[in-house]
Design an enzyme around this catalytic site. Structure first.
Site, mmCIF file in Angstrom:
data_model
loop_
_atom_site.group_PDB
_atom_site.id
_atom_site.type_symbol
_atom_site.label_atom_id
_atom_site.label_comp_id
_atom_site.label_asym_id
_atom_site.label_seq_id
_atom_site.Cartn_x
_atom_site.Cartn_y
_atom_site.Cartn_z
ATOM 1 N N ARG A 18 35.502 -3.875 36.087
ATOM 2 C CA ARG A 18 35.020 -3.318 37.475
ATOM 3 C C ARG A 18 36.154 -2.148 37.974
ATOM 4 N NH1 ARG A 18 31.743 -1.046 40.898
ATOM 5 N NH2 ARG A 18 31.678 -1.534 43.028
ATOM 6 N N GLY A 19 35.861 -0.640 37.827
ATOM 7 C CA GLY A 19 36.609 0.318 38.067
ATOM 8 C C GLY A 19 37.446 0.055 39.265
ATOM 9 N N ASP A 21 38.474 -2.254 40.813
ATOM 10 C CA ASP A 21 39.416 -3.416 41.072
ATOM 11 C C ASP A 21 40.611 -2.972 39.914
ATOM 12 O OD1 ASP A 21 37.597 -4.467 42.617
ATOM 13 O OD2 ASP A 21 36.915 -5.911 41.436
ATOM 14 N N THR A 22 40.441 -2.811 38.793
ATOM 15 C CA THR A 22 41.407 -2.987 37.659
ATOM 16 C C THR A 22 41.433 -1.499 36.868
ATOM 17 O OG1 THR A 22 39.655 -3.873 35.893
ATOM 18 C CG2 THR A 22 40.849 -5.472 37.351
ATOM 19 N N ARG A 23 40.709 -0.523 37.302
ATOM 20 C CA ARG A 23 40.853 0.815 36.377
ATOM 21 C C ARG A 23 42.445 1.232 36.544
ATOM 22 N NH1 ARG A 23 37.032 3.690 37.701
ATOM 23 N NH2 ARG A 23 35.915 3.673 35.793
ATOM 24 N N GLY A 50 24.797 6.319 36.699
ATOM 25 C CA GLY A 50 23.599 6.445 37.404
ATOM 26 C C GLY A 50 23.168 5.158 37.488
ATOM 27 N N GLU A 84 26.300 -4.666 31.541
ATOM 28 C CA GLU A 84 27.104 -4.697 30.334
ATOM 29 C C GLU A 84 27.321 -6.306 29.861
ATOM 30 O OE1 GLU A 84 30.132 -0.963 31.412
ATOM 31 O OE2 GLU A 84 30.956 -2.990 31.440
#
Length: 952
Positions: A18-19, A21-23, A50, A84
């Site tokens: 999840r970008g 949260d943790t990117r 999208g 995903e």
């Protein structure tokens, strides 16, 4: 689906996260850690997406061997993340993709049940998709399935950096074990697994210093393969690792050593832009646990240039060096060397079949051809692979032709690899190698040394270098051994000297020799190449003398066994160089006494073998005065009745077997270096000179079959060193009591005997071996002998690696600490028993008894002593037969005393498999059915270095 389908993937790892949260923290750090391990990782950096996950993202998931799912608090609020996840689990099912969940600041149970803060995020998504219950259920099922997989909960590891390192190392290990290795095993790594386990065991040894292990063997034997397989298996256990391939080849390039050092530091420090400050880099290494493999090292300076010394590394680091040259390992201080051996037959056949037939066994109808290839390749992996690829999908007729060709011409690809070791030799070492390949395979190393010493090739250092470079080996009977492929290499090198055999430096094949002698005849003998011949072997030479135009100016070794020669040359002019060695084993050599005028011209003669010269009646007195003569063989010279008086001499071996000699000259005492005296089957020999005891170097006295010999000199027991004394089939009636001194640490081979009232041994009956027999009726003599054994052994006063004696008695001497009733002893030894240099050997004892029916039958039995060990790993059966003797059945109870000194090979073999002795077993063969016979009691005593205070 089979895991082998994963190894062609575009990516090693796909990271789902999840970008928001943790990117910018955990996921980015994980990506960096994986990149430092050279793990190809896909991570989606798109900030905006999208409604559906893109086709490229789906393709990336399918193209990855491993998927890592970073479950964070907001993961379940993203439909893209959950899609995903669904796709990842589909790939797990369809492609056997490996899935590793990471629970980043969330509880696995919350993910599984969608509860807690993680459940709150999923609830928000449920509100948006409440009309699509099927989709929601798919996501719930996916979360539940993924949460049950083994993964990494972050709350179990407080430091995030440590968690990331553990994840990265785990992924690397999974890639090695489950993605890449299965395919490698299918095509290449046959017979490797057990060897890797041995290497692992050796690397696990406790050491206060950096532990370095050498892998040594001939070219193409699989050193790099074993090192690579070991590296791939254990490298994830180290903070830094580097496999430096082809050090020899790379170091020869301009700036090659500097490039290798840069690669080493970059890989170990995981820094592609490593600082040029060498001191700083090595200080960084000094705080790391590292694994380094230096592959194909040829000289010490290469290692010195690349890493300097091992002092910069931590003691928990491990170094592996593969080399063809053992001296490199000695120079680097490597104490443990793993010698690569050829593949066992079944593994060799499988490896060949995988390349020749693309399966694990030969095709039907090709078994016989494959067997011939096995015989040719002799278990060398390089040869098996090259020949397998060469013969793949060829017709049977081609196979037969190719195999026949290989008998004469080495395959170029094999020659190229093997020749590297040859090219590293100097000219004199090359000459020795070629001579062994063409002539001396299986010959005694002493003869080969003398030949090359006479040729000016410095054989002591030359042969030592050939052994170190694994080009030759010295067998257990002091014979020179060379692998068949290396022999073919040497012969191919000679063949390439000229297309015309007559212009080559060496001729050995009968067809080439026939061609030269048939089409060139005597005229060829006058050519410069043949005039300077050093070694001539001609079995069944038909003429009575050698050609007068065959010069002996360069001749060093002459062998004409079974020939009709009666004289060598007419005059002495040819003997100026025939001073070195004459090795003539023929039936009619020297029909009369050799011309005394010849002797001064043989002042450098080393070996003179006149074996089987039936017409030889006497020898010139000067023959024993030859300063360099060390070996004289007169065996089966059946008309030789006496030896000349001896004034001096340096002879070490004198063979008189089967001669007509009646007595030896008393002056034989002047042969101070005589170590071997063979008088066997001298039927006319009646007595020995009393001066025999002055031969201080005598180690073997063979009197077997001297049927007229009735007594031994009273003073024979005064010999200063233990000897092997063979009295079998003699007519000796009495042995002096002092004879005990002769076999305290050696062997005594004689007949049955008794013990008279004057404390003398009396012999009668038939032959037995290794026995001082049942008539030692006065028990205290047996006791004194046992005590004498103990004293001499514990002082280290021994000259051979094993010995034994049989005495009457029914008790094990008290000084044996380990004793047991029966044939089995168990004991407990410390784990470092075979690393403890104070332990040198084992003394054993056993009480033997046999019934009359065994004694009367006159049969021999085999008595053996076996050491049984336990290991910390599977090395197969390791019962080791340390001693075996063959003797006749004996009456009553007898005490068998023996000893065995451990050699370096024993220690290396036991140490390699982490062996700990746990028992000893005594055996009698053939096995006896009656319980009254066999081993009744047994005992063990350990021998330590003389200065050791330890006793067990």
């Amino acid at each position: 689906m089979a895991s082998s389908s994963r190894n062609n993937k575009k990516y090693d790892v796909f990271v789902s996260f999840r970008g928001e949260d943790t990117r910018d923290n955990f996921s980015s750090h994980l990506y960096s850690a994986l990149s430092r391990q050279n793990i190809q990782t896909f991570i989606d950096d798109q900030l905006n997406r999208g409604d559906e996950i893109s086709e490229s993202l789906v393709n990336a998931i399918e193209a990855s061997a491993i998927s890592v799912i970073v479950f964070s608090e907001g993961y379940a609020s993203s439909r893209w993340c959950l899609d995903e996840l669904v796709k990842i689990l589909e790939c797990k099912k369809e492609y056997a993709q490996i899935v590793i969940p990471v629970f980043y600041r969330v509880d696995p149970s919350d993910v599984r049940n969608q509860t807690g803060s993680f459940g709150n995020s999923f609830s928000k998504l449920e509100e948006r998709f409440k009309e699509n219950s099927k989709k929601l259920q798919t996501w719930r099922n996916a979360l539940k399935e993924a949460a049950t997989l083994s993964g990494f909960p972050s709350q179990n590891i407080r430091l995030e950096s440590k968690l990331i390192n553990e994840i990265a190392n785990h992924i690397l290990k999974r890639l090695v074990d489950q993605v890449f290795r299965p395919n490698d095993n299918k095509n290449q790594l046959v017979g490797v697994e057990s060897r890797v386990e041995e290497i692992e065991s050796l690397l696990g040894a406790q050491s206060k210093d950096v532990y370095a292990l050498g892998i040594w063997g001939i070219g193409g034997i699989g050193k790099a393969t074993i090192a690579r397989a070991t590296f791939d298996k254990i490298s994830s256990d180290f903070e830094g690792s580097c496999f430096l391939e082809n050090v020899r080849e790379e170091s020869q390039k301009p700036g090659g050593l500097a490039c290798l050092r840069q690669k080493l530091l970059s890989n170990l420090l995981k820094d592609k832009n490593v600082s040029l400050d060498i001191g700083l880099n090595f200080r960084r290494l000094s705080r790391m646990k590292v694994l380094i493999v230096f592959d194909d090292v040829t000289c010490f300076s290469q290692l010195e240039s690349i890493i300097g010394s091992l002092d910069c590394l931590t003691p928990v680091s491990r170094i592996i060096i593969t080399t063809r040259n053992k001296q490199v390992l000695r120079n680097w201080g490597v104490r443990k060397i793993y010698e690569m051996e050829a593949l066992e037959y079944h593994h060799a056949l499988e490896l060949f079949s995988r390349h020749a037939f693309k399966q694990s066994h030969p095709d039907v109808g090709y078994e016989k051809f494959s067997s011939k290839v096995m015989k040719y390749a002799q278990g060398v992996p390089l040869a098996l692979k090259v020949l397998g690829c060469f013969l793949y999908e060829r017709e049977k007729e081609v196979w037969e032709s190719a195999i026949n060709k290989l008998q004469r011409i080495l395959h170029p690809s094999i020659l190229e690899v093997l020749k590297i070791s040859y090219d590293s030799l100097d000219d004199k070492e090359k000459n020795i190698f070629l001579d062994v390949a063409c002539f001396f395979q299986g010959e005694n190393v002493n003869l080969v040394m003398k030949f090359h010493d006479a040729s000016g090739f410095y054989p002591e250092i030359g042969i030592s270098i050939l052994v170190d470079k694994s080009l030759i080996a010295i067998g257990s009977y002091n014979q020179i051994r060379m692998h068949d492929l290396l022999q073919e290499l040497g012969r191919e090198i000679v063949r390439q000297e000229s297309i015309n055999p007559g212009n080559r430096s060496r001729l050995w094949h009968h067809e080439d020799i026939y061609e030269v002698l048939t089409y060139n005849t005597v005229s060829y003998l006058q050519d410069l190449g043949f005039v300077e011949v050093k070694y001539l072997h001609w079995h069944g030479y038909p003429l009575k003398s050698l050609p007068s135009n065959l010069s002996a100016e360069k001749l060093v070794l002459l062998e004409v066994p079974g020939s009709s020669i009666e004289q060598l040359w007419d005059g002495v002019k040819h003997y100026s160089k025939l001073n070195q060695i004459i090795h003539v084993a023929c039936k009619k050599l020297i029909a009369k006494t050799p011309n005394p005028t010849l002797m001064p011209h043989l002042n450098k003669l080393v070996i003179l073998i006149l074996r089987g010269s039936k017409s030889l009646k006497s020898l010139p007195a000067e023959i024993f005065n030859l300063e360099c003569l060390t070996e004289l063989d007169l065996s089966d010279c059946s008309k030789l009745k006496r030896l000349p008086e001896i004034l001096s001499g340096n002879m070490s071996c004198l063979f008189l077997r089967g001669t007509a000699i009646e007595e030896l000259p008393s002056s034989i005492e002047l042969l101070h270096r005589l170590g071997y005296l063979d008088l066997s089957d001298c039927k006319r020999l009646k007595s020995l000179p009393s001066s025999l005891y002055k031969l201080k170097s005598l180690g073997v006295l063979d009197l077997r079959g001297c049927s007229n010999l009735q007594r031994l000199p009273e003073c024979l027991g005064q010999l200063s060193s233990p000897i092997l004394l063979n009295l079998a089939k003699t007519n000796i009636e009495r042995i002096p009591k002092s004879i005990i001194q002769l076999f305290v640490l050696g062997y005594l081979l004689l007949n049955y005997m008794s013990f008279d009232q004057s404390n003398n041994f009396n012999l009668k009956g038939h032959c037995t071996a290794g026995i001082v027999n049942d008539a030692l009726r006065i028990q205290h003599i047996g006791h004194l002998l046992a005590v004498r054994w103990k004293e001499m052994l514990e002082k280290g006063d021994f000259s051979m690696d094993k010995g034994h004696i049989l005495l009457p008695g029914n008790e094990i001497p008290k000084w044996f600490k380990f004793q047991s009733v029966g044939s089995f002893i168990t004991w407990e030894m410390p784990p470092d028993f075979f690393n403890n240099s104070r332990v040198q050997g084992i003394v054993f004892s056993a009480i033997l008894a046999f019934s009359d029916r065994h004694v009367d039958c006159g049969r021999w039995f085999s008595f053996s002593f076996e050491l049984k060990v336990k290991t910390t790993k599977d090395c197969g059966p390791l019962d080791t037969r340390l001693f075996q003797s063959r003797v006749n059945y004996v009456e009553s109870y007898h005490l068998h005393l023996g000893y065995y000194m451990f050699c370096e090979e024993d220690f290396n073999g036991f140490w390699k498999c982490n062996c700990i002795p746990e028992a000893v077993h005594f055996n009698v063969f053939p096995p006896l059915e009656c319980q009254c016979c066999g081993v009744k009691k047994c005992g063990i005593h350990l021998l330590h270095t003389p200065d050791s205070t330890n006793s067990m």
